[in-house]
Design a protein around this motif. Structure first.
Motif, short mmCIF file in Angstrom:
data_model
loop_
_atom_site.label_atom_id
_atom_site.label_comp_id
_atom_site.label_asym_id
_atom_site.label_seq_id
_atom_site.Cartn_x
_atom_site.Cartn_y
_atom_site.Cartn_z
N TYR A 1 0.85 -1.18 0.00
CA TYR A 1 0.00 0.00 0.00
C TYR A 1 0.89 1.24 0.00
N PRO A 2 0.67 2.19 -0.90
CA PRO A 2 1.52 3.38 -0.95
C PRO A 2 1.09 4.49 0.01
N SER B 1 -0.20 7.76 1.57
CA SER B 1 -0.30 9.11 1.00
C SER B 1 0.77 9.44 -0.02
N THR C 1 0.56 8.22 -2.66
CA THR C 1 -0.39 8.29 -3.77
C THR C 1 -0.57 9.73 -4.25
N LYS C 2 -0.49 10.67 -3.32
CA LYS C 2 -0.76 12.07 -3.64
C LYS C 2 0.27 12.66 -4.60
N ASN D 1 -6.31 14.48 3.22
CA ASN D 1 -7.01 13.53 2.35
C ASN D 1 -8.18 14.17 1.61
N THR E 1 1.48 -0.89 -10.68
CA THR E 1 0.78 0.05 -9.82
C THR E 1 -0.67 0.13 -10.23
N PHE F 1 -4.25 2.36 -8.86
CA PHE F 1 -4.88 3.29 -7.93
C PHE F 1 -6.40 3.18 -8.02
N GLY G 1 -4.85 7.71 -1.18
CA GLY G 1 -4.05 6.60 -0.64
C GLY G 1 -4.68 5.85 0.50
N HIS H 1 -5.58 -1.04 -4.39
CA HIS H 1 -4.78 0.19 -4.47
C HIS H 1 -3.38 -0.15 -4.00
N GLY I 1 3.77 9.12 4.00
CA GLY I 1 2.57 8.30 3.95
C GLY I 1 2.48 7.43 5.20
#
Length: 245
Positions: A10-11, A13, A15-16, A68, A101, A103, A108, A114, A175
């Protein structure tokens, strides 16, 4: 140096980073976003339903405070809805070569569908760091952001501790969730050399910083050693040529 570079995790945050890339790509920094109930209702947000805030201000709120709701608001605005935005995220990731990857949201929050890998995140971050607007945001230690309605200003501090403690640090994104554990995409520049380090599933929120600093230290030490070896080889080659002449 790499370890489990292609293991799916799991990535959180981190992700942002992708959300910011798409926000910058659309190039509408002054456009005003009305915060939806959905964006204001997600975990770990300071936003409230009905607030108006410009895209560029959301970018800073998302990346510095790791808000978030800011990521969700951007995703809804850019993609029409989160599902549409997630497809844009995946298309961009695959275009960059981050093919391991996937999403499903803009911020995230944990979801079994995800995921990313350390290698893929390094590809995405490396692309981001090639953009001046991206570098400016992720290297910002603190700033004030302004809301259009109601007219208020909030002071933000970056959650990336390395910006305050690591010599040469220039970003990138923290994250953390219970499922993802500690995550950090970090970057630093020393002696005209820029390195990127990705840490995923670190045991604690604090260990992601110490592990990232250790990786960067290792990389800079190796780069310095290789530079010195190259200089020695160049000098040695020059001497041999002189003798041969």
């Amino acid at each position: 140096m790499k370890k489990n570079a292609d293991k799916r995790e799991y990535p959180a945050s981190m992700t942002k980073v992708m959300t910011l890339l798409l926000s910058l790509e659309k190039n509408h920094p002054g456009h005003i976003v009305s915060v939806s109930h959905h964006a204001a209702d997600v975990e770990s947000t300071s936003l409230h339903t009905g607030e108006w805030i410009a895209v560029d201000q959301l970018n800073y709120l998302m990346m510095l405070r790791s808000d978030n709701g800011a990521a969700t608001a951007l995703g809804e605005y850019i993609g029409g809805n989160i599902s549409g935005f997630a497809q844009m995220m995946n298309d961009k990731a695959h275009a960059l070569g981050a093919t391991n990857t996937h999403f499903v949201n803009a911020n995230g929050m944990p979801d079994e569908n995800h995921y990313s890998t350390a290698r893929d995140m390094s590809v995405i971050v490396r692309y981001g760091m090639s953009l001046s607007a991206f570098r400016k945001i992720v290297s910002t230690k603190s700033c004030g952001i302004t809301f259009t309605r109601p007219q208020t200003t909030r002071l933000l501090y970056n959650t990336n501790k390395l910006l305050f403690t690591y010599d040469g640090a220039i970003g990138v994104k923290t994250g953390w969730t219970k499922a993802a554990k500690g995550c950090l995409a970090s970057a630093a520049t020393r002696n005209n050399i820029t390195l990127i380090a990705i840490v995923m599933h670190s045991a604690t929120a604090e260990s992601r910083f110490t592990e990232s600093a250790a990786l960067l230290d290792y990389g800079f030490a190796k780069a310095q050693s290789e530079t010195q070896n190259n200089r020695s080889n160049t000098i040695g080659s020059g001497r041999r040529k002189i003798k041969a002449a």
